[in-house]
Design a protein around this motif. Structure first.
Motif, PDB file in Angstrom:
ATOM      1  N   GLY A  50       0.161  37.892  66.159  1.00 14.80           N
ATOM      2  CA  GLY A  50       1.422  38.603  66.292  1.00 14.80           C
ATOM      3  C   GLY A  50       2.658  37.758  66.164  1.00 14.80           C
ATOM      4  N   LEU A  51       2.499  36.429  66.090  1.00 17.98           N
ATOM      5  CA  LEU A  51       3.661  35.550  66.000  1.00 17.98           C
ATOM      6  C   LEU A  51       3.951  35.159  64.565  1.00 17.98           C
ATOM      7  N   GLY A  52       5.233  35.254  64.190  1.00 16.48           N
ATOM      8  CA  GLY A  52       5.649  34.787  62.887  1.00 16.48           C
ATOM      9  C   GLY A  52       5.917  33.295  62.917  1.00 16.48           C
ATOM     10  N   ALA A  53       6.243  32.739  61.758  1.00 21.02           N
ATOM     11  CA  ALA A  53       6.420  31.289  61.638  1.00 21.02           C
ATOM     12  C   ALA A  53       7.514  30.762  62.550  1.00 21.02           C
ATOM     13  N   LYS A  58       8.050  27.374  67.870  1.00 19.33           N
ATOM     14  CA  LYS A  58       8.598  27.049  69.183  1.00 19.33           C
ATOM     15  C   LYS A  58       7.524  26.795  70.237  1.00 19.33           C
ATOM     16  N   VAL A  59       6.269  27.101  69.911  1.00 17.71           N
ATOM     17  CA  VAL A  59       5.172  26.864  70.855  1.00 17.71           C
ATOM     18  C   VAL A  59       4.800  25.383  70.800  1.00 17.71           C
ATOM     19  N   PRO A  60       4.914  24.660  71.912  1.00 17.61           N
ATOM     20  CA  PRO A  60       4.611  23.221  71.899  1.00 17.61           C
ATOM     21  C   PRO A  60       3.194  22.946  71.400  1.00 17.61           C
ATOM     22  N   GLY A 120      11.863  34.750  73.699  1.00 20.48           N
ATOM     23  CA  GLY A 120      11.690  33.317  73.483  1.00 20.48           C
ATOM     24  C   GLY A 120      10.344  32.797  73.916  1.00 20.48           C
ATOM     25  N   VAL A 121      10.229  31.465  73.879  1.00 20.83           N
ATOM     26  CA  VAL A 121       9.045  30.746  74.333  1.00 20.83           C
ATOM     27  C   VAL A 121       9.494  29.852  75.480  1.00 20.83           C
ATOM     28  N   PHE A 122       8.896  30.056  76.644  1.00 23.87           N
ATOM     29  CA  PHE A 122       9.325  29.338  77.840  1.00 23.87           C
ATOM     30  C   PHE A 122       8.113  28.761  78.567  1.00 23.87           C
TER      31      PHE A 122
END
Length: 239
Positions: A50-53, A58-60, A120-122
């Protein structure tokens, strides 16, 4: 397990099979049937489903656990939470739960009082609650300061919503109690965005899941696997 005294999916979780091979017909009564080809496992996704580029970037790279919160729509207060674990084969979905997010949905630029959850990614580093630590490996602040008074947007009681919380590291200082009110981006950018017990209705900006799911999530998260939450409406996350 660390206790703090501070006051203040492999989407192959469903192992998919290729389904090839219906079996060959025997050439004579004396010859055995040719066995069907061996079934093979479908390759696990290397990127979180489900995540685009842009979001994936942003995912470590060291992250091995991800809580993906996917909203039904930009302006919807309903979403789905999926806990993923990264394995040698790829990402594996471990759990899937219904959830509530903010009343007005989602935003790329959260401001205090906008009634939208930040996209976001947190990172996830700290937990706490009014009730005793259920067995998490995250630092846990058990405090009577976790009070949710009054009623929600649909008239539902809020009592117990903060029995268990996981701080989402949006506009906060990691390594502190979820009750810490430090706001690095400024007070106008809001804060106190948590995963917490669902009270049965939309939130001001947090994400709520059922109490038993919160306990399950708290026990699953491992700081050594550098967990993150990836959150937003489906369209935004797909970019």
């Amino acid at each position: 397990m660390i206790t703090r005294s501070t006051p203040v999916a492999l989407l192959a979780a469903s192992v998919l099979l290729t389904g090839c091979g219906s079996g060959a017909v025997a050439t004579s009564d004396a010859e055995p049937r040719t066995p069907p080809p061996a079934r093979s496992l479908e390759a696990a996704p290397r990127r979180l489903p489900g995540l685009g580029a842009r979001t994936w970037a942003k995912v470590p790279s060291r992250t091995r656990q991800a809580v993906v919160v996917t909203g039904r729509g930009r302006n919807s207060p309903r979403s789905t939470v999926v806990l993923y674990e990264r394995t040698a084969a790829g990402w594996k979905a471990e759990a899937n739960w219904p959830a509530h997010n903010a009343l007005k949905g989602w935003t790329d630029h959260h401001m205090v009082g906008d009634l939208r959850s930040p996209i976001g990614v947190f990172t996830l580093t700290d937990a706490g609650g009014r009730r005793a630590d259920p067995g998490t490996r995250l630092p846990y602040d058990r405090s009577d300061g976790f009070i949710a008074p009054g009623t929600g947007f649909e008239g539902e009681p809020l009592a117990g919503a903060f029995d268990y919380v996981i701080a989402i590291n949006y506009n906060r200082r990691p390594g502190t109690s979820p009750l810490d009110r430090t706001r690095p981006l400024g007070a106008d950018r809001g804060g106190g965005i948590w995963l917490h017990v669902d009270h049965g209705g939309p939130t001001h900006g947090c994400v709520g899941i059922a109490e038993n799911h919160m306990r399950e999530l708290l026990r699953a998260l491992d700081p050594g696997r550098h967990p993150v939450v990836v959150m937003g409406d489906a369209r935004s996350l797909s970019r």
